[in-house]
Design a protein around this motif. Structure first.
Motif, PDB file in Angstrom:
ATOM      1  N   ASP A 190     -32.282  72.672 -45.634  1.00 14.54           N
ATOM      2  CA  ASP A 190     -31.047  72.152 -46.215  1.00 14.54           C
ATOM      3  C   ASP A 190     -31.044  72.222 -47.731  1.00 14.54           C
ATOM      4  O   ASP A 190     -30.007  72.096 -48.363  1.00 14.54           O
ATOM      5  CB  ASP A 190     -30.858  70.694 -45.779  1.00 14.54           C
ATOM      6  CG  ASP A 190     -29.518  70.132 -46.210  1.00 14.54           C
ATOM      7  OD1 ASP A 190     -28.491  70.736 -45.869  1.00 14.54           O
ATOM      8  OD2 ASP A 190     -29.515  69.101 -46.915  1.00 14.54           O
ATOM      9  N   HIS A 230     -29.824  77.509 -40.026  1.00 17.30           N
ATOM     10  CA  HIS A 230     -30.132  77.203 -41.424  1.00 17.30           C
ATOM     11  C   HIS A 230     -31.131  76.042 -41.441  1.00 17.30           C
ATOM     12  O   HIS A 230     -30.752  74.901 -41.743  1.00 17.30           O
ATOM     13  CB  HIS A 230     -28.872  76.831 -42.209  1.00 17.30           C
ATOM     14  CG  HIS A 230     -27.839  77.906 -42.237  1.00 17.30           C
ATOM     15  ND1 HIS A 230     -26.856  78.029 -41.268  1.00 17.30           N
ATOM     16  CD2 HIS A 230     -27.656  78.934 -43.105  1.00 17.30           C
ATOM     17  CE1 HIS A 230     -26.098  79.073 -41.555  1.00 17.30           C
ATOM     18  NE2 HIS A 230     -26.565  79.642 -42.657  1.00 17.30           N
ATOM     19  N   GLN A 286     -21.789  77.411 -53.482  1.00 16.97           N
ATOM     20  CA  GLN A 286     -21.390  77.610 -52.090  1.00 16.97           C
ATOM     21  C   GLN A 286     -21.601  76.378 -51.235  1.00 16.97           C
ATOM     22  O   GLN A 286     -20.906  76.199 -50.225  1.00 16.97           O
ATOM     23  CB  GLN A 286     -22.184  78.787 -51.491  1.00 16.97           C
ATOM     24  CG  GLN A 286     -21.996  80.095 -52.217  1.00 16.97           C
ATOM     25  CD  GLN A 286     -20.602  80.673 -52.063  1.00 16.97           C
ATOM     26  OE1 GLN A 286     -19.812  80.237 -51.212  1.00 16.97           O
ATOM     27  NE2 GLN A 286     -20.263  81.664 -52.880  1.00 16.97           N
ATOM     28  N   GLU A 287     -22.556  75.527 -51.599  1.00 15.62           N
ATOM     29  CA  GLU A 287     -22.930  74.389 -50.768  1.00 15.62           C
ATOM     30  C   GLU A 287     -22.615  73.072 -51.475  1.00 15.62           C
ATOM     31  O   GLU A 287     -22.695  72.978 -52.706  1.00 15.62           O
ATOM     32  CB  GLU A 287     -24.422  74.437 -50.437  1.00 15.62           C
ATOM     33  CG  GLU A 287     -24.874  75.694 -49.706  1.00 15.62           C
ATOM     34  CD  GLU A 287     -24.371  75.741 -48.277  1.00 15.62           C
ATOM     35  OE1 GLU A 287     -23.987  74.674 -47.758  1.00 15.62           O
ATOM     36  OE2 GLU A 287     -24.364  76.833 -47.679  1.00 15.62           O
ATOM     37  N   THR A 292     -27.606  68.117 -48.597  1.00 13.36           N
ATOM     38  CA  THR A 292     -26.151  68.346 -48.563  1.00 13.36           C
ATOM     39  C   THR A 292     -25.472  67.692 -47.376  1.00 13.36           C
ATOM     40  O   THR A 292     -24.240  67.595 -47.356  1.00 13.36           O
ATOM     41  CB  THR A 292     -25.856  69.851 -48.540  1.00 13.36           C
ATOM     42  OG1 THR A 292     -26.361  70.416 -47.325  1.00 13.36           O
ATOM     43  CG2 THR A 292     -26.497  70.545 -49.727  1.00 13.36           C
TER      44      THR A 292
END
Length: 738
Positions: free
Chosen positions: A638, A635, A491-492, A662
C-alpha cells in the motif's frame, strides 16, 4: 567558430578563450584586443565555461590522470601545469582572470614526452612529481624514473625558478599514476602501483634525498588488477592516508601512517567493499588545518551492470570519531557519471564534486564524455541531490568534455574555485571559474492546487531567493525532478511531503517543505488482514544458500513476507516469484546485509515446502518468513518502503521514517537486521513480533494494524547490545470487498 588568438610577446604567450556568455565574451574580446591586438573568439550559444589552449601532441588529455592535481593557488593567482604545443613540453601557465585566458610563463617542467605530473604548493615551494606514463601496473618500464622538481617563487616578478640540485629521482620506473604530498614534519611522500602492487617512497634527510621504494606492507596491497591505482594525502596535521583500489577483492582500502613513525609502519582499514565495488577512479582530499582528521575521497564503482538505481559514484568520508569510513551516493548508474574530482571549500565547509556525464539524456556507455557537472554538499552532513548536477563546462559544438582536474589545496571565498578539463576531440583545454562564498539561498515554492482528489495534477512554482542554479524536487511519492518549475500528478490518495533542495553556483544549499493532500472516498467493506504465523531459522556456520520454510496453513491468495540478514556483503540470487521490498540491500556495515521480499501465493505453491535464496559467497545468516491473509493480491504493498541505517558500531536503536497508508485497515510490516548473532530485538511500541532469529545473524520482522489511512509516524526498533543496525517499514493493502 573562429580560431582563437595565439600570439607571442616576450617570454609569455596568451591563449584566448571562449567565454560562457555574451557579456563575458565582450569583456574578454576588448581585453584580448588591448593585450594582443588579435581577434578573440565569439562565444557559441550553449557554451559553458571558457575554452583555452590546444594540447594536441601531448599524447591524450593531459588532465586525465584521476588522482593527480594540475592546479594551485599562490599569490592571488591560479596556476596550472599545462602542455605547450610549440615545445611539446609541459609549462607553468598563469590564469589571467580578467580575461579568463591562460598565459604561458615559459617556465618548463618535465622535458620528457609522455609524462604526467602531480603538483603541490606547500611551504612556499612548488613541488612537481612527474612520471613517464605507463598504461597499467603490469606495463611499468625500468630506467624511466619519476622525478621531483622543486621551484621557488618570486612575487615581484611572478616567476618560478627551478631550485639547484633538482630534479631528483623518486623511483626508477614508469607508472600509470603517481601522487605526492608533504606531511607535518616536512617529509615528502609518493605512491604508485607497480607489478600489481602498491608502492611507496619518501624523502629522508631533505627534499632532494629519497629513500628506497618499498611495497606497502599489507597483503591486500598485492595481487591487484592491472589497472588498479593508489593515491595519498596528508591529513589531521600528523598523518598520511594512502588509498588504493583492489578490483580483485571488490574493495577500496586506506592505510594510515603517523608522522615520525618508521616509514614502513602503516595501519590498513577497509574504506568500502561490495560485489563489483572497486574501480580505478580515486580522488583524495583532506580538510586542511583540521586536528580531527577529516579525509574525503570520491570514487567510481564497478556497478555498471547493476541497474539504473545502483550507485555509480560515491563519496567516502572518514568518521573522525570511530575511524570508520562512511559511504554517500553522489550519482547512480542512470546519471552516467565518470572521472569524479573533489574540491573542499573550507570557508563554507562544503564539498564540491565535479564529474563527467553525457550532455544529453541517457547513458550510451559508462565513461561517456559530454559535459562537466558539479554537485555540492555540506562536509559535516554529506548528502548530494539526485541527478547529474549543474553543468559548469560544456562545448556546444563538440560535447566531448572529460577529465576534470583541480587543486590539492582547500579553496575559499577568496580563491574561488578553478577547474580544468579537456576535449579530446578538439584537443583543447577548457576551464570553469566558480565563485565561492555568499549567503545561503532561501527556499520558497507553491503547489497549485495543494489538495484535491486522485488523480491530482499539481503545478509547482519556485520562488526561492539567493540565485540558486540547481533544483532537486522530491514529490514524496518516490518521484523526483530537477526542473525549476515542474508538474507532477499524484495517482494515489495520501498526504505527501514535498521537498525542494536548491543549490547556488558556489555550493550553498537549502531545503524547504510543503504538503500536498490527495483525497479519496474511504473504502468500505475491505477484508481484514490477519497474521497467519511464521517460520524462522539461524545458520551459525557459513553456507551459500538461505532456505526458509513455508509457514503452516499457507494457501493460495495468502501473501508471504520473508527476509534475512547475511554476514558480510554477498550478492543475492532471488528465487522465482519473490519480489524485493527494498530497492537495494541495506548494509549497516561492511559485515552485514539486510534484505526483504514478498510473494503472492498461488495454487502451484501447495507442493512447495520452502524457498532458497543463493548467496554469491558462503556466509552465516538469520532469517524468517511470515504469512498474511486478506491482502490485496493485485497491489500487495500500500506504500513505498521507508528505510534507515545506523552505521555506528555502538547503536542500540534505529528509527525508520514514517510511511503513509492510503486505505483503512492496512497492515504495517517491517524489520531490522544487525551485526552479530546475539543481540535481542524489540519492535516498536504497539507492534507484534512475527519472528526473531539469532545465532547466525540478527534479524526480526514485526507488524501492526493501521485502522485508519494516514501517516504511520516514525517507528523505532531497539536491540540490547551496541551494533550497526538497518531497518525498514512498508504496509500491506487490504483486499477490496468481495
Amino acid at each position: 567558430m573562429r580560431a582563437k588568438a595565439d600570439t607571442r610577446a616576450g617570454a609569455t604567450r596568451t591563449v584566448g578563450s571562449r567565454p560562457r556568455n555574451a557579456l563575458a565574451a565582450l569583456l574578454a574580446a576588448l581585453l584580448l584586443w588591448a593585450l594582443a591586438a588579435a581577434p578573440p573568439a565569439i562565444a557559441d550559444t550553449g557554451d559553458i565555461g571558457y575554452q583555452g589552449p590546444a594540447y594536441n601532441g601531448s599524447g591524450g588529455a593531459p588532465t586525465a590522470d584521476k588522482p593527480q592535481s594540475k592546479l594551485w593557488f599562490n599569490d592571488g593567482t591560479w596556476w596550472a601545469d599545462m602542455f605547450d604545443t610549440t615545445s611539446r613540453t609541459f609549462h607553468i601557465f598563469r590564469l589571467d582572470r580578467s580575461a579568463q585566458t591562460w598565459v604561458d610563463t615559459g617556465t618548463r617542467l618535465d622535458d620528457r614526452p609522455g609524462t604526467r605530473a602531480d603538483v603541490l604548493w606547500s611551504g612556499g615551494k612548488l613541488y612537481v612529481a612527474s612520471a613517464v606514463r605507463a598504461s597499467s601496473s603490469t606495463a611499468n618500464t625500468t630506467g624511466q624514473p619519476a622525478r621531483l622538481y622543486r621551484f621557488s617563487y618570486a612575487s615581484g616578478t611572478k616567476t618560478y625558478t627551478l631550485d639547484p640540485g633538482f630534479p631528483v629521482p623518486i623511483n626508477n620506473v614508469s607508472s600509470e599514476s603517481l601522487t605526492l604530498d608533504r606531511d607535518s614534519q616536512g617529509t615528502l611522500w609518493a605512491t604508485w602501483t607497480q607489478a600489481q602492487k602498491v608502492y611507496v617512497n619518501s624523502t629522508t634527510t631533505s627534499d632532494s634525498v629519497w629513500g628506497t621504494p618499498f611495497t606497502l606492507p599489507d597483503a591486500d596491497a598485492n595481487n591487484l588488477s592491472a589497472d588498479d591505482i593508489s593515491a595519498l594525502a596528508a591529513f589531521g596535521n600528523n598523518r598520511v592516508g594512502l588509498m588504493w583500489s583492489n578490483q580483485t577483492r571488490s574493495t577500496v582500502y586506506v592505510a594510515t601512517h603517523r608522522d615520525g613513525d618508521d616509514r614502513a609502519t602503516w595501519t590498513t582499514r577497509v574504506a568500502a567493499s561490495d560485489p563489483r565495488f572497486a574501480d580505478d577512479h580515486i580522488n583524495l582530499r583532506q580538510l586542511e588545518g583540521d586536528d580531527l582528521g577529516h579525509l574525503f575521497a570520491v570514487v567510481k564503482t564497478g556497478h555498471d551492470d547493476d541497474g539504473p538505481t545502483a550507485s555509480q559514484v560515491e563519496v567516502l568520508a572518514l568518521n573522525t570519531g570511530s575511524g570508520n569510513w562512511e559511504r554517500h551516493v553522489y550519482g547512480t548508474v542512470a546519471d552516467c557519471h565518470t572521472r569524479p574530482m573533489l574540491a573542499i571549500d573550507s570557508t563554507s565547509r562544503m564539498l564540491h564534486v565535479f564529474a563527467t556525464a553525457p550532455t544529453d539524456s541517457g547513458c550510451p556507455f559508462s565513461g561517456a564524455a559530454g559535459s562537466i557537472y558539479v554537485k555540492s554538499s555540506p562536509l559535516d552532513q554529506v548528502s548530494f541531490p539526485a541527478g547529474r548536477g549543474t553543468p559548469v563546462i560544456r562545448d556546444a559544438d563538440s560535447p566531448n568534455m572529460n577529465d576534470a582536474t583541480g587543486t590539492k589545496q582547500n579553496v575559499t571565498s577568496t580563491t574561488g574555485l578553478v577547474v580544468l578539463a579537456g576535449n579530446d576531440s578538439t584537443s583543447r583545454y577548457w576551464h570553469a571559474d566558480v565563485p565561492l562564498g555568499g549567503t545561503s539561498p532561501t527556499v520558497r515554492f507553491t503547489a497549485t492546487p495543494s489538495s484535491g482528489t486522485a488523480p491530482l495534477d499539481v503545478q509547482f512554482t519556485d520562488s526561492s531567493t539567493g540565485a540558486p542554479t540547481s533544483f532537486a524536487w522530491d514529490f514524496g511519492d518516490g518521484a523526483t525532478s530537477t526542473a525549476q518549475n515542474p508538474r507532477h500528478t499524484y495517482q494515489e490518495p495520501g498526504v505527501y511531503t514535498v521537498t525542494l533542495t536548491v543549490t547556488t553556483a558556489s555550493g550553498q544549499s537549502a531545503s524547504g517543505n510543503e504538503t500536498v493532500t490527495v483525497e479519496a472516498a474511504p473504502p468500505t467493506g475491505n477484508d481484514e488482514i490477519a497474521f497467519g504465523g511464521s517460520t524462522f531459522k539461524a545458520q551459525s556456520s557459513a553456507t551459500q544458500s538461505v532456505t526458509l520454510s513455508k509457514p503452516t496453513g499457507t494457501s493460495a491468495g495468502d501473501v508471504l513476507v520473508a527476509g534475512f540478514t547475511a554476514d558480510n556483503l554477498p550478492g543475492v540470487t532471488v528465487p522465482a516469484g519473490w519480489t524485493p521490498i527494498l530497492p537495494s540491500a541495506l548494509r549497516p556495515s561492511n559485515s552485514s546485509t539486510v534484505v526483504a521480499y514478498y510473494r503472492v501465493v498461488t495454487a502451484a505453491d501447495d507442493a512447495v515446502a520452502s524457498w532458497t535464496w543463493t548467496l554469491s559467497t558462503s556466509q552465516k545468516w538469520g532469517g524468517g518468513m511470515s504469512r498474511y491473509t486478506g491482502v490485496d493480491t493485485s497491489h500487495p504493498l500500500d506504500t513505498t518502503v521507508a528505510t534507515a541505517v545506523n552505521h555506528s558500531t555502538s547503536a542500540k536503536s534505529v528509527t525508520v521514517p514514517a510511511v503513509t497508508t492510503t486505505v483503512a485497515g492496512a497492515m504495517l510490516v517491517g524489520g531490522i537486521g544487525a551485526d552479530g548473532a546475539t543481540p535481542a530485538t524489540t519492535p516498536p511500541a504497539g507492534w507484534t513480533e512475527a519472528w526473531e532469529s539469532g545465532g547466525g545473524k540478527t534479524a526480526e520482522h514485526a507488524q501492526s494494524l493501521a485502522p485508519a489511512a494516514g501517516s504511520s509516524g516514525a517507528q523505532t526498533w531497539t536491540i540490547n547490545q551496541g551494533r550497526s543496525i538497518a531497518g525498514w517499514m512498508t504496509a500491506l493493502r487490504p483486499a477490496p470487498p468481495s
